[in-house]
Design an enzyme around this catalytic site. Structure first.
Site, PDB file in Angstrom:
ATOM      1  N   SER A  10      -0.764  -2.393  -3.091  1.00 48.86           N
ATOM      2  CA  SER A  10       0.062  -1.383  -2.436  1.00 48.86           C
ATOM      3  C   SER A  10       0.564  -2.012  -1.159  1.00 48.86           C
ATOM      4  O   SER A  10      -0.115  -3.153  -0.771  1.00 48.86           O
ATOM      5  CB  SER A  10      -0.779   0.016  -1.987  1.00 48.86           C
ATOM      6  N   ALA A  11       1.338  -1.584  -0.417  1.00 50.90           N
ATOM      7  CA  ALA A  11       1.740  -2.250   0.760  1.00 50.90           C
ATOM      8  C   ALA A  11       0.675  -1.897   1.707  1.00 50.90           C
ATOM      9  O   ALA A  11       0.793  -3.063   2.848  1.00 50.90           O
ATOM     10  CB  ALA A  11       3.087  -1.175   1.258  1.00 50.90           C
ATOM     11  N   CYS A  12      -0.255  -1.275   1.608  1.00 49.57           N
ATOM     12  CA  CYS A  12      -1.491  -1.173   2.645  1.00 49.57           C
ATOM     13  C   CYS A  12      -2.167  -2.255   2.537  1.00 49.57           C
ATOM     14  O   CYS A  12      -3.030  -2.796   3.402  1.00 49.57           O
ATOM     15  CB  CYS A  12      -2.062  -0.030   2.636  1.00 49.57           C
ATOM     16  N   SER A  13      -2.209  -3.104   1.411  1.00 51.77           N
ATOM     17  CA  SER A  13      -3.417  -4.076   1.277  1.00 51.77           C
ATOM     18  C   SER A  13      -2.314  -5.334   0.643  1.00 51.77           C
ATOM     19  O   SER A  13      -2.960  -6.523   0.067  1.00 51.77           O
ATOM     20  CB  SER A  13      -4.268  -3.934   0.103  1.00 51.77           C
ATOM     21  N   VAL A  22      -5.790   2.270  -1.341  1.00 50.13           N
ATOM     22  CA  VAL A  22      -5.067   3.342  -1.633  1.00 50.13           C
ATOM     23  C   VAL A  22      -5.028   3.591  -3.062  1.00 50.13           C
ATOM     24  O   VAL A  22      -5.085   4.707  -3.604  1.00 50.13           O
ATOM     25  CB  VAL A  22      -3.643   3.006  -1.041  1.00 50.13           C
TER      26      VAL A  22
END
Length: 111
Positions: free
Chosen positions: A38-41, A50
């Protein structure tokens, strides 16, 4: 597909493919802009927290790739990417299940 059909961020698609490593798929799709996880990681080698929170297991989380579709992407581009992903996943699955060639024997020289 990771996540639900109802609660989605427009233009964002995160998919996992059983039997295919996400990093192998990324490398094979080198002409297509996709990301793993995901964009978060995106900077982490750990599976996305996420994606894990969506109930996806570690193996599938590691095998996930993220597509971003913007307002300037054409239907032709989306179809091209879909065709490339389908063909590449099939190829990688075939390679993953192919019998491995036996390793070369090691010879020892006795003195």
């Amino acid at each position: 597909m990771n996540g639900t059909l109802e609660q989605r961020l427009p233009g964002n698609l995160n998919l996992s493919f059983d039997g295919v490593e996400g990093e192998a798929l990324l490398l094979a799709l080198r002409d297509i802009a996709v990301s793993s996880g995901s964009a978060c990681s995106s900077a982490s080698i750990e599976p996305s927290h996420v994606i894990r929170a969506l109930g996806v297991g570690n193996d599938r989380a590691h095998a996930s790739i993220r597509f971003g579709i913007g307002r300037f992407n054409t239907e032709e581009e989306v179809r091209f990417v879909a065709d490339q992903v389908v063909a590449t996943v099939a190829k990688l699955r075939t390679l993953a299940t192919a019998p491995q060639a036996p390793s070369s024997p090691t010879y020892r020289r006795d003195s």
